[in-house]
Write an enzyme that holds these catalytic residues in place. Structure first.
Site, PDB file in Angstrom:
ATOM      1  N   LEU B  59      -7.293  -1.615  -1.460  1.00  0.00           N
ATOM      2  CA  LEU B  59      -9.145  -2.099  -1.170  1.00  0.00           C
ATOM      3  C   LEU B  59      -9.825  -2.225  -1.524  1.00  0.00           C
ATOM      4  CD1 LEU B  59      -8.603  -1.993   3.046  1.00  0.00           C
ATOM      5  CD2 LEU B  59      -6.642  -3.698   1.408  1.00  0.00           C
ATOM      6  N   ARG B  60      -9.954  -1.877  -2.922  1.00  0.00           N
ATOM      7  CA  ARG B  60     -10.575  -1.883  -4.278  1.00  0.00           C
ATOM      8  C   ARG B  60     -12.242  -1.074  -3.822  1.00  0.00           C
ATOM      9  NH1 ARG B  60      -6.769  -1.324  -7.473  1.00  0.00           N
ATOM     10  NH2 ARG B  60      -6.384  -3.138  -8.096  1.00  0.00           N
ATOM     11  N   HIS B 174       3.864   8.453  -6.539  1.00  0.00           N
ATOM     12  CA  HIS B 174       3.992   7.518  -6.783  1.00  0.00           C
ATOM     13  C   HIS B 174       4.769   8.299  -8.656  1.00  0.00           C
ATOM     14  CE1 HIS B 174       1.943   4.214  -9.999  1.00  0.00           C
ATOM     15  NE2 HIS B 174       2.838   4.967 -11.312  1.00  0.00           N
ATOM     16  N   ASP B 300       2.470  -3.141  -2.177  1.00  0.00           N
ATOM     17  CA  ASP B 300       1.290  -2.966  -3.363  1.00  0.00           C
ATOM     18  C   ASP B 300       0.263  -3.811  -3.836  1.00  0.00           C
ATOM     19  OD1 ASP B 300       0.130  -0.891  -6.003  1.00  0.00           O
ATOM     20  OD2 ASP B 300       2.084  -1.714  -6.474  1.00  0.00           O
TER      21      ASP B 300
HETATM   22 ZN   LIG Z   1       1.750   3.177  -6.977  1.00  0.00          ZN
END
Ligand SMILES: [Zn+2]
Lengths: 312, 423
Positions: B59-60, B174, B300
């Site tokens: 969402l930055r 990740h 993502d």
């Molecule tokens: Zn990632």
């Protein structure tokens, strides 16, 4: 054809046409006033984000011999930093109305992106590891000039294939013209999935030397040591360098080629460069005629302006 | 004030049935034939499902508000049928302590959907020192990840898993071994070879999946794998679950839709991390979603401002939009029964993120009124300029897709009605 982004844009016929045009422009270059009015009124912009005096000069001379105007853009080192907008620069250059933009960039794909953002013809003068089509064309022209044709020739390309735009363009050009290409390098300097390329692979230069018409050396950079791709340049030279001893095993007519600049003593021994079958200076010379041919092919829309004997 | 959703096919974890749904005061109050309410939302030809749950959204905010804010990202979510999103912590500053968690949650309370946040596993997402997970967990954080990066050190990851297990929270990884991925910008394979773009091998992901499965076995702690993209990764997860380990996985919409061939355009809109892979890996992602090896569809969602599209491929940041196209891609690309698609978008991700009971819950009296109504057959064309996201970096511009969200209800409030946002 609007752009020259990849050798694929030309195909075998297109390469032949460039070579036929280059024959004519070689003749022009030998005249007392080596200049024709073919592209009078046209403007060629040089957009070099990466230093390359040789390629840039070659394009500039080619454009001037065709009577085109040349615009140079010095792209400052800072704008080549991360986060630059290539599009902004292309917009600025395009606003000056060039007919062609010659692009050199350290990132693969920038000429293709540029083509989408300008009305001008775009010529790829080298993009990252991707392609350097005019280099491959001048190499084809050199082989054709020396050996009569590229078709059927056995060409060994040795060196840092993985990181080489010259290798990608040359493999496409040589194979589409019917040459048999063998890539020679340690596996660390070969591209991934190289099995999908239309070439043979060898890890040993010694195994293929005596049986080829051309040995084409590629530059190997010191950085490859720190990336764990090579133990040392000394080991590279010992295994894959074209030493005097290896050159002695070549067929007497076999050519020794290199796109330059050469790391003397690393890829090719200095004394090999001085042998008559080394074509490095010819390659540079042919570069001008071949680039004249490319500019002419892209920009001279009017068939009446075509030089005599320059093909269809 | 009550709202009735009329004429739809209700699908939830308990099954499928035709019926109207009435919501009031944030709860479902009735499900059955011929119900009425103050406001009527037409659901004829539509599926009435729990609101979707995205456990992987960038969402930055804070830090990159020019690309997205919690508000604009939440509107994108609502347009995509989501009633809940879990924000990723790779903001600036990163979400790695209670103060930033509080800031994000406070902004989230003003958003049209429920905004949850993940927290970083390590301080600054640097992979060096454990972040204060307990203080973040106390604020409700249930998912911890250094997303954007994997935790490189096995020893540190072991301790993080042990510590997290004690708090009852889940670590999400990740998966990317930096030393194999360094300098890469797309999948390492035939296309990267041809295009001259440095590659990231599948093994960069798979090695970390392999390691973390071993650590899960060793510590007994659960592990969630984010955006799995390779056949090898999915096979390992499948085997780990069969062996009884507490392993879950998500797949991103682009990894079951696109392949690395798209990078031949050199358009950075196709750059993403993990990268688009060859068709065989894409097919493996689809198989994993079909057979249950992969639990959830994630977006993502990774907004980037327009100028990033104007950079060379190898300089552009990775990431693509996803929230507003996820349902349509799932219905268009996955050949799955509707109920399975709904499960992948709702109760399965809700379970991973610890949101069960609030999101993805059965649609029944006294259940939470977080709902999505979508037409599974409507076809439409993705138009970047019509997106609610502040950014435009969708790789699906001009693509025709099937399945469209019509209404979204969050906490009983219709925030999307007939595809119109209702602030
Ligand atoms: Zn990632």
């Amino acid at each position: 054809m609007k752009h020259l982004l990849s050798i694929n844009d030309l195909g075998a016929e297109g390469i032949d046409e460039v070579c036929r045009l280059a024959d004519h422009f070689t003749e022009v270059s030998q005249r007392p006033i080596p200049k024709v009015p073919a592209l009078r009124g046209k403007t060629v912009a040089m957009l070099f984000y990466e230093d390359s005096t040789r390629t840039r000069l070659s394009f500039e001379v080619a454009a001037r011999r065709l009577s085109a105007d040349v615009m140079g853009f010095s792209v400052s080192a800072s704008s080549v930093n991360k986060g630059e907008s290539v599009r902004d620069t292309v917009a600025t250059v395009s606003a000056m109305g060039p007919d062609a933009i010659v692009v050199r960039h350290r990132s693969a794909g920038v000429p293709q992106q540029t083509a989408a953002w300008t009305d001008a013809s775009v010529i790829n003068a080298g993009d990252g590891w991707h392609e350097h089509p005019t280099q491959a064309l001048l190499d084809c022209y050199t082989i054709r000039d020396r050996l009569g044709s590229v078709a059927g020739r056995r060409i060994v390309i040795v060196g840092d294939i993985k990181h080489s735009r010259v290798a990608r363009s040359c493999v496409m050009a040589f194979t589409v013209l019917g040459a048999k290409v063998t890539l020679v390098a340690p596996p660390t300097l070969l591209p991934p999935e190289v099995g999908s390329w239309p070439v043979d692979i060898s890890f040993s230069l010694d195994a293929v030397l005596s049986d080829c018409d051309v040995v084409y050396g590629l530059r190997v950079q010191k950085e490859r040591q720190s990336e764990a791709l090579l133990p040392s340049l000394r080991e590279y030279t010992a295994q894959w360098g074209l030493t005097a001893a290896r050159a002695a095993r070549l067929h007497p007519d076999a050519l020794v080629m290199h796109p330059g600049p050469v790391n003397r003593g690393v890829e090719i021994a200095p004394e090999v460069l001085d042998q008559p079958n080394a074509t490095l200076n010819e390659q540079v010379r042919h570069g001008v005629a071949v680039r004249m041919a490319v500019l002419y092919l892209l920009l001279a829309a009017d068939p009446d302006l075509r030089p005599e004997g320059a093909g269809t | 004030m009550s709202t009735v959703i009329k004429g739809g096919l209700v699908i939830d974890q308990t099954g499928e049935r035709n019926g109207d749904v009435v919501v009031e005061d944030g709860r479902v109050v009735a499900v059955g034939p011929d119900l009425s309410g103050d406001e009527v939302l037409d659901a004829s030809g539509c599926v009435v499902a729990p609101g979707f749950v995205d456990i992987h959204a960038h969402l930055r905010q804070p830090g990159a508000e020019e690309a997205e804010t919690i508000e604009t990202g939440s509107w994108a979510a609502v347009r995509g049928g989501y009633s809940a999103v879990v924000a990723m912590p790779n903001t600036n500053p990163p979400i790695d302590c209670a103060a930033v968690v509080q800031e994000v949650l406070a902004l989230g309370r003003l958003a049209p959907c429920d905004v949850y946040t993940s927290g970083a596993i390590t301080v600054g997402r640097k992979g060096e020192q454990l972040a204060p997970m307990a203080e973040m967990a106390a604020l409700g954080v249930r998912l911890f990840t250094d997303d954007g990066r994997g935790v490189q050190e096995a020893g540190l990851m072991r301790r993080a898993m042990e510590y997290a297990a004690g708090l009852g929270v889940v670590l999400a990884q990740h998966c990317e071994v930096d030393s194999l991925a360094a300098g890469g910008h797309m999948h390492e394979g035939e296309w990267s070879s041809r295009l001259g773009i440095p590659g990231v091998p599948a093994e960069a992901e798979e090695l970390m999946v392999m390691r973390d499965i071993a650590l899960s076995r060793f510590t007994g702690a659960p592990i969630h794998f984010q955006h799995l993209s390779t056949r090898g990764s999915i096979a390992m997860v499948r085997a780990a679950r069969e062996a009884g380990l507490e392993v879950t996985a998500e797949a991103a919409t682009h990894h079951f839709t696109l392949t690395d061939e798209a990078c031949a355009s050199y358009d950075p809109v196709f750059k993403v991390n993990p990268p688009l892979r060859p068709a065989d890996d894409r097919d493996a992602v689809r198989e994993g979603l079909a057979d249950g090896a992969v639990d959830a569809i994630a977006t993502d969602h990774a907004p980037h401002s327009p100028d990033t599209k104007e950079m060379p491929f190898d300089q552009a940041p990775p990431g693509m939009l996803g929230l507003e196209t996820a349902l349509a891609l799932a219905l268009t690309e996955l050949n799955l029964p509707l109920a399975e698609v709904v499960g992948l978008l709702t109760w399965q991700p809700a379970a991973i993120a610890g949101l069960k009971g609030v999101h993805g819950a059965p649609i029944a009296p006294d259940g939470p009124a977080n709902l999505c109504v979508f037409d599974p057959n409507e076809t439409w064309t993705v138009d970047p300029d019509a997106l609610a996201s502040r950014s435009r970096n969708t790789p699906y511009a001009g693509r025709q897709v099937r399945g469209r969200v019509r209404h979204t209800i969050v906490g009983g409030r219709p925030v999307l009605v007939d595809q119109e946002m209702r602030p």
